[in-house]
Motif scaffolding. Structure first.
Motif, PDB file in Angstrom:
ATOM      1  N   UNK A 591       0.816  -1.227   0.000  1.00 41.21           N
ATOM      2  CA  UNK A 591       0.000   0.000   0.000  1.00 41.21           C
ATOM      3  C   UNK A 591       0.846   1.272   0.000  1.00 41.21           C
ATOM      4  N   UNK A 592       0.487   2.167  -0.900  1.00 40.19           N
ATOM      5  CA  UNK A 592       1.156   3.454  -0.957  1.00 40.19           C
ATOM      6  C   UNK A 592       2.436   3.472  -1.754  1.00 40.19           C
ATOM      7  N   UNK A 593       2.907   2.297  -2.215  1.00 34.19           N
ATOM      8  CA  UNK A 593       4.188   2.266  -2.935  1.00 34.19           C
ATOM      9  C   UNK A 593       3.943   2.412  -4.429  1.00 34.19           C
ATOM     10  N   UNK A 594       4.694   3.298  -5.058  1.00 29.84           N
ATOM     11  CA  UNK A 594       4.674   3.464  -6.504  1.00 29.84           C
ATOM     12  C   UNK A 594       6.105   3.313  -7.002  1.00 29.84           C
ATOM     13  N   UNK A 595       6.361   2.301  -7.838  1.00 24.63           N
ATOM     14  CA  UNK A 595       7.711   2.072  -8.338  1.00 24.63           C
ATOM     15  C   UNK A 595       8.057   3.122  -9.377  1.00 24.63           C
ATOM     16  N   UNK A 596       9.337   3.144  -9.763  1.00 22.56           N
ATOM     17  CA  UNK A 596       9.737   4.096 -10.802  1.00 22.56           C
ATOM     18  C   UNK A 596       9.215   3.696 -12.181  1.00 22.56           C
TER      19      UNK A 596
END
Length: 1022
Positions: A591-596
């Motif tokens: 949750x809340x993580x957005x990769x490059x």
């Protein structure tokens, strides 16, 4: 001098004798009579379906023939060669059973002029007289079979590793053409014949078991090792009712083989070639006087040289499981009519588990290299230093495929009166190749430790030695950098109807005629799910340290000189793919993580089975007609001639759905993947007709010396990908070279060959022959690949755009320092059109996406297509000897094939070229002993170096050569009783290795190590 004229059954009687011997040997040496009978043919190729009685052929004894082991088998193959129209070689079942061969390709390589391509340490495809796998037609009981293989999804070549040898009664290799033969084999037409119940009187049954030990399965990391011993089981049953009206046979086999394949490789080929005087920033060597880099023995101004693109060590754990089965029902209500219904099933599963450690060279201006001298060079040593730590790539893969063949056929032979026979043959067959894993037909999880400093490679050893300074996995733990999940599917179907007739016009004249219709369909689809966070898809703390197991790289390449040399980076990391995939998906979707590379879901780490990115379909409808007249001439020297004409017309329809490219994004140091959206469709057509004449003649100079001559025209159809329309765009692009694209050409004509053959055969004892064959082929309409640079879909690349040039103009960045350029653009133009910064990775480099915008340069694509190109020719000679030394039990089989062509690849030219692939000399030497219950064969097979491809793994116009290879095999059998035989087989006893190279042998491409394989077993006949 009086000569006996040949009779109507001249060749057919002999063939049935051979089939009877073959079935007997397939039933583990059952001693039984081989009755002379008349075997029909489907479209002129022998098919064991017609067993109506006829007159014995000239020179064939009418008394009972008893199978007596190798000598009987050698006599059978000798008779096949001696009594056939044209130049034919073959092997009957006892040869197959006694050769130390795991499949049919391994057996075929013992035949003069036949060499094989190996895949995963096992014979797979054949080259005949210098013509590669796509130029040879393979039939099953005279029928064209479909092919489907994800390793060669668009080829026509038959994969022999899909078939077990247990139930095969005979292999026939037709090297000269006849009007009766189906078209498609310029090199040869290979007919695989299976057992029929009417081939054998009464009831027979046998069962065989083997235990297989493949030593390569243990030369792997613990997570990839297979079982030490795997099973093979086979059985055959055949029965005929007492009244001879009904016959039934069935056979089945199961085999499992665990093996290993370890490879050092430059997977993406070499960068170049460049001239020593070329100056291309970021690509060529530093010039004399440059303040950076060091070049020892620099290539001269006009010398060609290349630099390595990447390098890695790879290990593979392989599990192959093969199941074969066939059921045959025959009905003969009267002796003039025989009907046969048959079903064939073959399934071959391959599960691959892979681990790889590799590096990517950035072509920095600070490189250091030493060179050997000469006009065409690769470095002896090469190293680079970097401004910031680079990645040590750790790749894991786990995928499986399944090939399945289903064939239903019906054959009926009717002989309304003496001297007249009609044959109707029909079949519907399908071959399918698809994923056999929830993780797709191919995949890889890319991970890396960003701790690589100075990187070097030493090519002076047999095994290139990779050195890495500063590697510290403890300080910079392995993290996810990207992934690919592919789902590829191939299906091919063949529906074929053949009606043929044979009419005895006069005592010495036969007329063969026939018509046919064949409908071939081929479909290939693919989809790709790719994650592109190559500079760090997740953080370095997302994996537990226990997920990766470390081992010694050198131990997996112990057959190569240099393994373990000083300076070698020996840390090799392996992970359980399932656990690694789950950990990657969990980290990237928390949750809340957005990769490059954007927001991820669980579906981002699984293949797409629901939809396809590309769907290409091709259909060929072919109608045929032929007529051939054979004649015996009772002259001072008896002569047999055959003159024929084969006509066919083919219509081609191609339907393609492809995925159009919409743009390119620069997402990390050297990765520029393309983006796609929507679908595009195209339908194209083609057609062609051919008239193929042929003439064959053989002269009985003496009773044991024969001369043959033949002339004819044959064709081979283009590969499916060469015919299929639709533009396919590569998913990635190269920082320096741009993108790749390919399209087929449905209007391609088949390759046509005008063939001349001359053969001299001396049958100096009952089991012995010495022969010399000469051949010449003149090819026209040879399919060649053309490549042009052009833009596709109006795509723009950020390389060379305004932001890019601004970074270079600062004076701090060079073309080769892509991290410097990206940092400048992301830090100074974030939020501007095409620029999105997402953060900073663990080594301090900016992360984000730089997208091509309309003001940027148009991206150039190396676009490949196919054309009917210039003519070619090849010629060669075959020398063979077979001899048994009296009653000693000792014998020898030896052959050598020489083939050459003036059309060879010129290694000093850098433009696209036309050259024949697979052209090589080959040789076999087999020692034989058979006496006192023992049967022993020691065989050595050798194939000279050959051109395998004109493009390397990176799609560059660079040749790929396969180095000369030799292999020694052993087979030992002992008859414990009349019914029980035990055996031992050894494959690749000397643990030979394989190697491929580029423009010179110093241009290393890959080196492959497998290992010896041993089998112990028994067969019991009831």
């Amino acid at each position: 001098m009086q000569h006996t004229k040949r009779v109507f059954s001249h060749h057919l009687n002999t063939r049935h004798r051979l089939i009877s011997l073959a079935v007997a040997s397939a039933c583990a040496g059952l001693v039984a009579p081989a009755h002379a009978q008349d075997t029909g043919a489907a479209n002129g190729i022998a098919a064991p379906t017609d067993q109506t009685g006829s007159t014995p052929a000239q020179g064939v004894a009418t008394n009972t023939v008893v199978v007596t082991g190798i000598r009987a088998s050698m006599q059978s193959t000798l008779n096949l060669k001696k009594n056939s129209d044209g130049i034919v070689d073959g092997i009957v079942a006892e040869d197959i059973g006694k050769f130390p061969d795991t499949n049919l390709a391994e057996s075929l390589q013992r035949i003069t002029g036949v060499s094989i391509d190996r895949q995963n340490g096992e014979g797979q495809k054949i080259t005949v007289r210098g013509m590669g796998p796509d130029f040879n037609l393979v039939l099953l009981n005279g029928r064209q079979m479909p092919t489907a293989d994800l390793n060669d999804a668009n080829g026509r070549s038959f994969s022999f590793d899909n078939l077990a040898s247990d139930a095969i009664s005979q292999l026939q290799v037709y090297k000269t053409s006849r009007a009766q033969d189906p078209s498609g084999g310029i090199g040869a037409t290979v007919n695989i014949m299976t057992a029929r119940p009417f081939d054998q009187k009464g009831t027979v049954a046998s069962v065989g078991v083997k235990g297989v030990v493949d030593q390569s399965s243990q030369n792997l990391p613990d997570l990839l090792k297979g079982k030490r011993v795997t099973p093979e089981v086979s059985g055959i049953f055949s029965t005929v009712t007492k009244d001879g009206m009904w016959g039934f046979s069935g056979n089945a086999s199961y085999s499992k083989r665990d093996s290993g394949l370890n490879r050092a490789q430059i997977a993406n080929g070499w960068i170049g070639p460049y001239k020593g005087s070329d100056v291309i920033d970021g690509s060529t060597l530093p010039q004399p006087g440059a303040p950076v880099g060091s070049v020892t023995n620099r290539p001269g101004p006009n010398d060609l040289y290349e630099r390595p693109q990447n390098f890695g060590y790879q290990v593979n754990g392989l599990e192959r499981e093969r199941v074969n089965g066939q059921a045959v029902l025959q009905f003969r209500p009267v002796k003039e009519l025989t009907a046969t219904l048959d079903y064939t099933f073959a399934q071959n599963k391959l599960h691959t588990r892979r681990a790889e450690m590799s590096v990517w060279f950035a072509q920095t201006p600070t490189s250091t290299s030493t060179w050997p001298g000469g006009s065409n060079q690769a470095p002896l040593t090469y190293s680079e230093v970097y401004n910031s730590p680079q990645d040590i790539s750790v790749i894991s893969a786990d995928f499986a495929t399944k090939n399945t063949l289903n064939s239903v056929g019906f054959n009926t032979v009717w002989k309304p009166r003496s001297g007249l026979r009609f044959t109707l043959d029909a079949h519907s067959s399908s071959a399918e190749s698809k994923a056999d894993s929830p993780w797709g037909s191919s995949n890889q999880l890319s991970n890396a430790s960003f701790s690589r400093g100075r990187t070097s490679i030493d090519f002076t050893h047999e095994l290139p030695i990779l050195g890495i300074d500063g590697a510290n996995v403890a300080a910079e733990p392995i993290q996810a950098t990207g992934s690919q999940f592919t789902n590829t599917y191939v299906k091919s179907t063949v529906k074929q109807l053949q009606l043929s007739g044979e009419w005895k016009v006069a005592d010495a004249s036969n007329l063969n005629f026939g018509v046919g219709y064949t409908d071939v369909k081929n479909r290939s689809t693919s989809s790709l799910v790719q994650n592109n966070g190559w500079s760090g898809l997740t953080s370095k703390n997302d994996y537990p340290a226990s997920l990766f197991q470390k081992s010694d790289t050198a131990s997996y390449f112990d057959q190569f000189g240099g393994a373990g040399a000083a300076g070698m980076f020996r840390d090799f990391y392996t992970a359980d793919f399932g656990a690694l995939r789950a950990a990657t998906a969990a980290a990237a979707t928390k949750p809340g993580y957005v990769s490059n590379d954007g927001l991820k879901t669980q579906a981002s780490f699984l293949p797409n089975f629901a939809t396809t990115d590309s769907d290409q379909r091709l259909e060929e409808k072919t109608t045929t007609a032929y007529v051939a007249l054979s004649q015996d001439w009772d002259l001072a020297i008896p002569v047999h001639t055959s003159v024929g004409l084969h006509f066919e017309k083919t219509k081609v329809t191609s339907v393609a759905q492809v995925l159009p490219a919409t743009g390119v994004t620069w997402i990390s140091q050297n990765e520029l993947p393309l983006t796609f959206a929507g679908t595009a469709y195209s339908t194209t057509h083609g057609s062609y007709s051919n008239v193929l004449p042929n003439v064959n003649a053989d002269f009985d100079v003496t009773s044991n010396f024969k001369v043959r001559a033949g002339a004819g025209v044959t064709i081979s159809r283009a590969r499916y990908n060469e015919l299929q329309g639709g533009l396919n765009i590569g998913t990635g692009s190269d920082y320096y070279l741009g993108g790749t694209a390919a399209t087929g050409n449905p209007s391609l004509k088949p390759v046509k060959s005008k063939n001349l053959d001359l053969s001299f055969e001396w049958y100096f004892t009952q089991h012995s022959v010495a022969s010399l064959g000469l051949f010449n082929k003149k090819l026209t309409d040879y399919t060649a690949q053309s490549q042009v640079l052009e833009n596709q879909y109006g795509i723009h690349t950020p390389i060379g755009g305004a932001y890019y040039n601004a970074a270079l103009n600062t004076g701090h960045c060079t073309v080769a320092d892509t991290n410097c350029i990206r940092n400048y653009i992301l830090n100074n133009y974030n939020g501007q059109p095409g620029v999105t910064k997402t953060g900073v990775n663990s080594v301090g480099n900016a992360t984000g996406v730089i997208t091509g915008i309309p003001s940027d340069p148009l991206m150039q694509f190396r676009t490949s297509s196919y054309v009917n190109s210039q003519p070619a020719s090849l010629h060669g000679a075959e020398l063979a000897v077979q001899h048994m030394f009296g009653e000693t039990g000792f014998g020898v089989q030896a052959n050598y094939t020489y083939v050459t062509s003036p059309l060879k690849y010129k290694n000093d030219q850098t433009t696209d070229q036309f050259a024949i692939l697979g052209l090589s000399n080959s040789a076999n030497l087999v020692g034989i002993y058979e006496n006192f219950g023992w049967t022993i064969r020691l065989a050595y097979n050798w194939r000279d170096s050959f051109l395998a491809s004109k493009t390397d793994g990176g799609g560059h116009l660079d040749p790929v050569y396969t180095k000369a290879y030799g292999q020694t095999d052993l087979s030992v059998g002992y008859a414990v009783t009349k019914n029980l035989n035990v055996l031992f087989e050894g494959i690749n006893l000397t643990n030979s290795t394989q190697r491929q190279y580029g423009r010179t042998q110093a241009h290393f491409l890959n080196a492959t190590q497998t290992g010896p394989r041993y089998m112990v077993g028994a067969r019991y006949t009831f």
